[in-house]
Design a protein around this motif. Structure first.
Motif, short mmCIF file in Angstrom:
data_model
loop_
_atom_site.label_atom_id
_atom_site.label_comp_id
_atom_site.label_asym_id
_atom_site.label_seq_id
_atom_site.Cartn_x
_atom_site.Cartn_y
_atom_site.Cartn_z
N GLN A 117 0.82 -1.21 0.00
CA GLN A 117 0.00 0.00 0.00
C GLN A 117 0.85 1.26 0.00
OE1 GLN A 117 -2.78 -1.33 -1.11
NE2 GLN A 117 -4.05 -0.06 0.22
N ASP A 118 2.01 1.20 0.65
CA ASP A 118 2.91 2.35 0.64
C ASP A 118 3.52 2.56 -0.74
OD1 ASP A 118 2.74 3.31 3.32
OD2 ASP A 118 3.87 1.55 3.97
N ARG A 119 3.75 1.46 -1.46
CA ARG A 119 4.33 1.59 -2.79
C ARG A 119 3.35 2.25 -3.77
NH1 ARG A 119 7.18 -3.00 -1.00
NH2 ARG A 119 5.61 -4.55 -1.60
N VAL A 120 2.11 1.83 -3.75
CA VAL A 120 1.14 2.44 -4.66
C VAL A 120 0.83 3.88 -4.22
CG1 VAL A 120 -0.87 1.48 -3.43
CG2 VAL A 120 -1.09 2.19 -5.80
N ALA A 121 0.80 4.13 -2.91
CA ALA A 121 0.56 5.50 -2.43
C ALA A 121 1.70 6.42 -2.83
CB ALA A 121 0.39 5.49 -0.91
N ARG A 187 1.70 -5.97 -8.74
CA ARG A 187 0.53 -6.43 -9.52
C ARG A 187 0.87 -7.62 -10.40
NH1 ARG A 187 -1.00 -0.76 -12.21
NH2 ARG A 187 -2.40 -2.05 -13.49
N GLY A 188 2.14 -8.05 -10.36
CA GLY A 188 2.56 -9.18 -11.20
C GLY A 188 2.73 -8.79 -12.65
N ALA A 202 -3.54 0.73 -9.71
CA ALA A 202 -4.67 -0.18 -9.54
C ALA A 202 -4.63 -0.75 -8.13
CB ALA A 202 -4.64 -1.31 -10.56
N PRO A 203 -5.80 -0.92 -7.50
CA PRO A 203 -5.83 -1.44 -6.12
C PRO A 203 -5.37 -2.88 -6.04
CG PRO A 203 -8.05 -1.27 -7.01
CD PRO A 203 -7.15 -0.62 -8.01
N LEU A 204 -4.60 -3.16 -5.01
CA LEU A 204 -4.15 -4.52 -4.74
C LEU A 204 -5.08 -5.21 -3.74
CD1 LEU A 204 -0.43 -3.51 -4.44
CD2 LEU A 204 -1.39 -4.88 -6.28
N VAL A 205 -5.80 -4.40 -2.97
CA VAL A 205 -6.79 -4.91 -2.01
C VAL A 205 -8.14 -4.38 -2.44
CG1 VAL A 205 -7.51 -4.98 0.40
CG2 VAL A 205 -5.07 -4.90 -0.16
N VAL A 206 -9.02 -5.27 -2.85
CA VAL A 206 -10.34 -4.88 -3.35
C VAL A 206 -11.38 -5.09 -2.26
CG1 VAL A 206 -12.10 -5.30 -5.10
CG2 VAL A 206 -9.67 -5.52 -5.69
#
Length: 335
Positions: A117-121, A187-188, A202-206
């Motif tokens: 979450q820190d990486r996408v943020a 995200r692979g 894109a969210p990793l936790v939906v």
């Protein structure tokens, strides 16, 4: 609606000033049980006027298609709106030290394997703070619209669709690209493979709601919604504040108490203002800042110059006061 009278419209206009508690709630998706039509904070006069204009326009259309015989909103005056010369709240822009601290802390946290979450943020915040994107623009940005610049090394160019359906190109920093690469690995996906029509973020936790599950059934084909991106960034800033509180000291504080208070109330849009303010401070030409931010008028961009002038004036005031005090002390010594 055919029974609506002018008095009913007037009462609704007054209702907009202070909606009753059962109509107010936290900002969330409409599919949530917590959703309410009005936010918890009071509605501004500009928003009240916009609501009246929308209702009047809707009733005009109903009259034109002969569903209604008349439009009661025609007799209702618009709420009075006080127009500010500088409507943008550029004072919410972070200082250079606060901005660097946010990026440094999130970069440190993003290095931990489990902190997805820190990486996408971090990637989202850099898109807004290094490229001046609006939250909705960052949420809708696509990977196939991002290319390395042919004119400058270490700079990428992103094509975005902004306000008024205008397309513009914005620069993207090398550290933003690194953050995006890390997010894509989570995200692979390989960020540097053939450009694909996929969201940069894109969210990793939906969430478990049926609407969220349906939206993200294609495993990343749909990115964040603007409101979801808001929640992501708000959570990241909470973690930044906790990190600063844990690792700071009176002798060497990471942030001043005033900066911590500001950070607590920082919204994602503040990072766009941060870009504008710091770009002007670093002598980026106003016309370039205007193009990057997508302002229709140079007068809007000039607000960031005025912000700089305000800081100069405040610093000069302190300097002049110290000089007056120094001169006064010298005079006392001579007497």
């Amino acid at each position: 609606m055919s029974s609506l009278l002018v008095d009913d419209c007037e009462r609704y206009k007054h209702f907009l000033v202070a909606p009753t508690p059962e109509f107010r709630g936290p900002r969330t998706v409409k599919t949530s049980k917590r959703w309410r039509p009005f936010a918890e904070e009071p509605m501004g006069t500009g928003s009240q006027k916009q609501a009246v204009l929308i209702l009047r326009g809707m009733f005009d259309w109903l009259v034109k298609v002969r569903y209604l015989a008349g439009n009661p909103w025609t007799a209702v005056k618009d709420p009075v709106v006080i127009v500010q010369a500088e409507h943008m709240q550029v004072d919410r822009a972070l200082s250079r030290n606060s901005w660097d601290t946010v990026v440094d802390v999130l970069t440190l946290r993003a290095a931990e394997p489990d902190n997805q979450q820190d990486r996408v943020a971090l990637a989202a915040i850099l898109l807004m703070g290094d490229s001046g994107l609006r939250r909705a623009e960052a949420a809708s940005a696509r990977q196939d619209k991002l290319k390395a610049s042919r004119h400058a090394s270490g700079v990428w160019m992103l094509t975005v669709l902004g306000k008024r359906n205008k397309i513009r190109k914005v620069p993207v920093s090398g550290r933003t690209i690194d953050a995006l690469r890390a997010h894509w690995r989570d995200r692979g996906l390989d960020f540097d493979s053939t450009p694909a029509d996929l969201p940069l973020l894109a969210p990793l936790v939906v969430p478990g709601t049926s609407a969220a599950q349906a939206r993200h059934r294609d495993h990343g084909a749909n990115g964040y919604r603007a409101n979801s991106l808001y929640d992501l960034i708000a959570g990241a800033l909470d973690r930044v504040q906790a990190h600063v509180a844990e690792h700071t000291s009176q002798e060497a504080p990471l942030l001043t108490p005033e900066a911590l208070v500001q950070l607590k109330h920082t919204s994602p849009h503040a990072f766009r203002h941060t870009f504008g303010t710091l770009a002007v401070e670093d002598d980026m030409p106003i016309v370039v800042v205007q193009d990057v931010l997508g302002h229709a008028s140079a007068a809007t961009t000039s607000i960031y110059v005025k912000t700089k002038e305000k800081r100069i004036a405040e610093a000069a005031e302190l300097y002049y006061e110290r000089r007056r005090s120094s001169v006064g002390n010298e005079a006392v010594k001579k007497t």
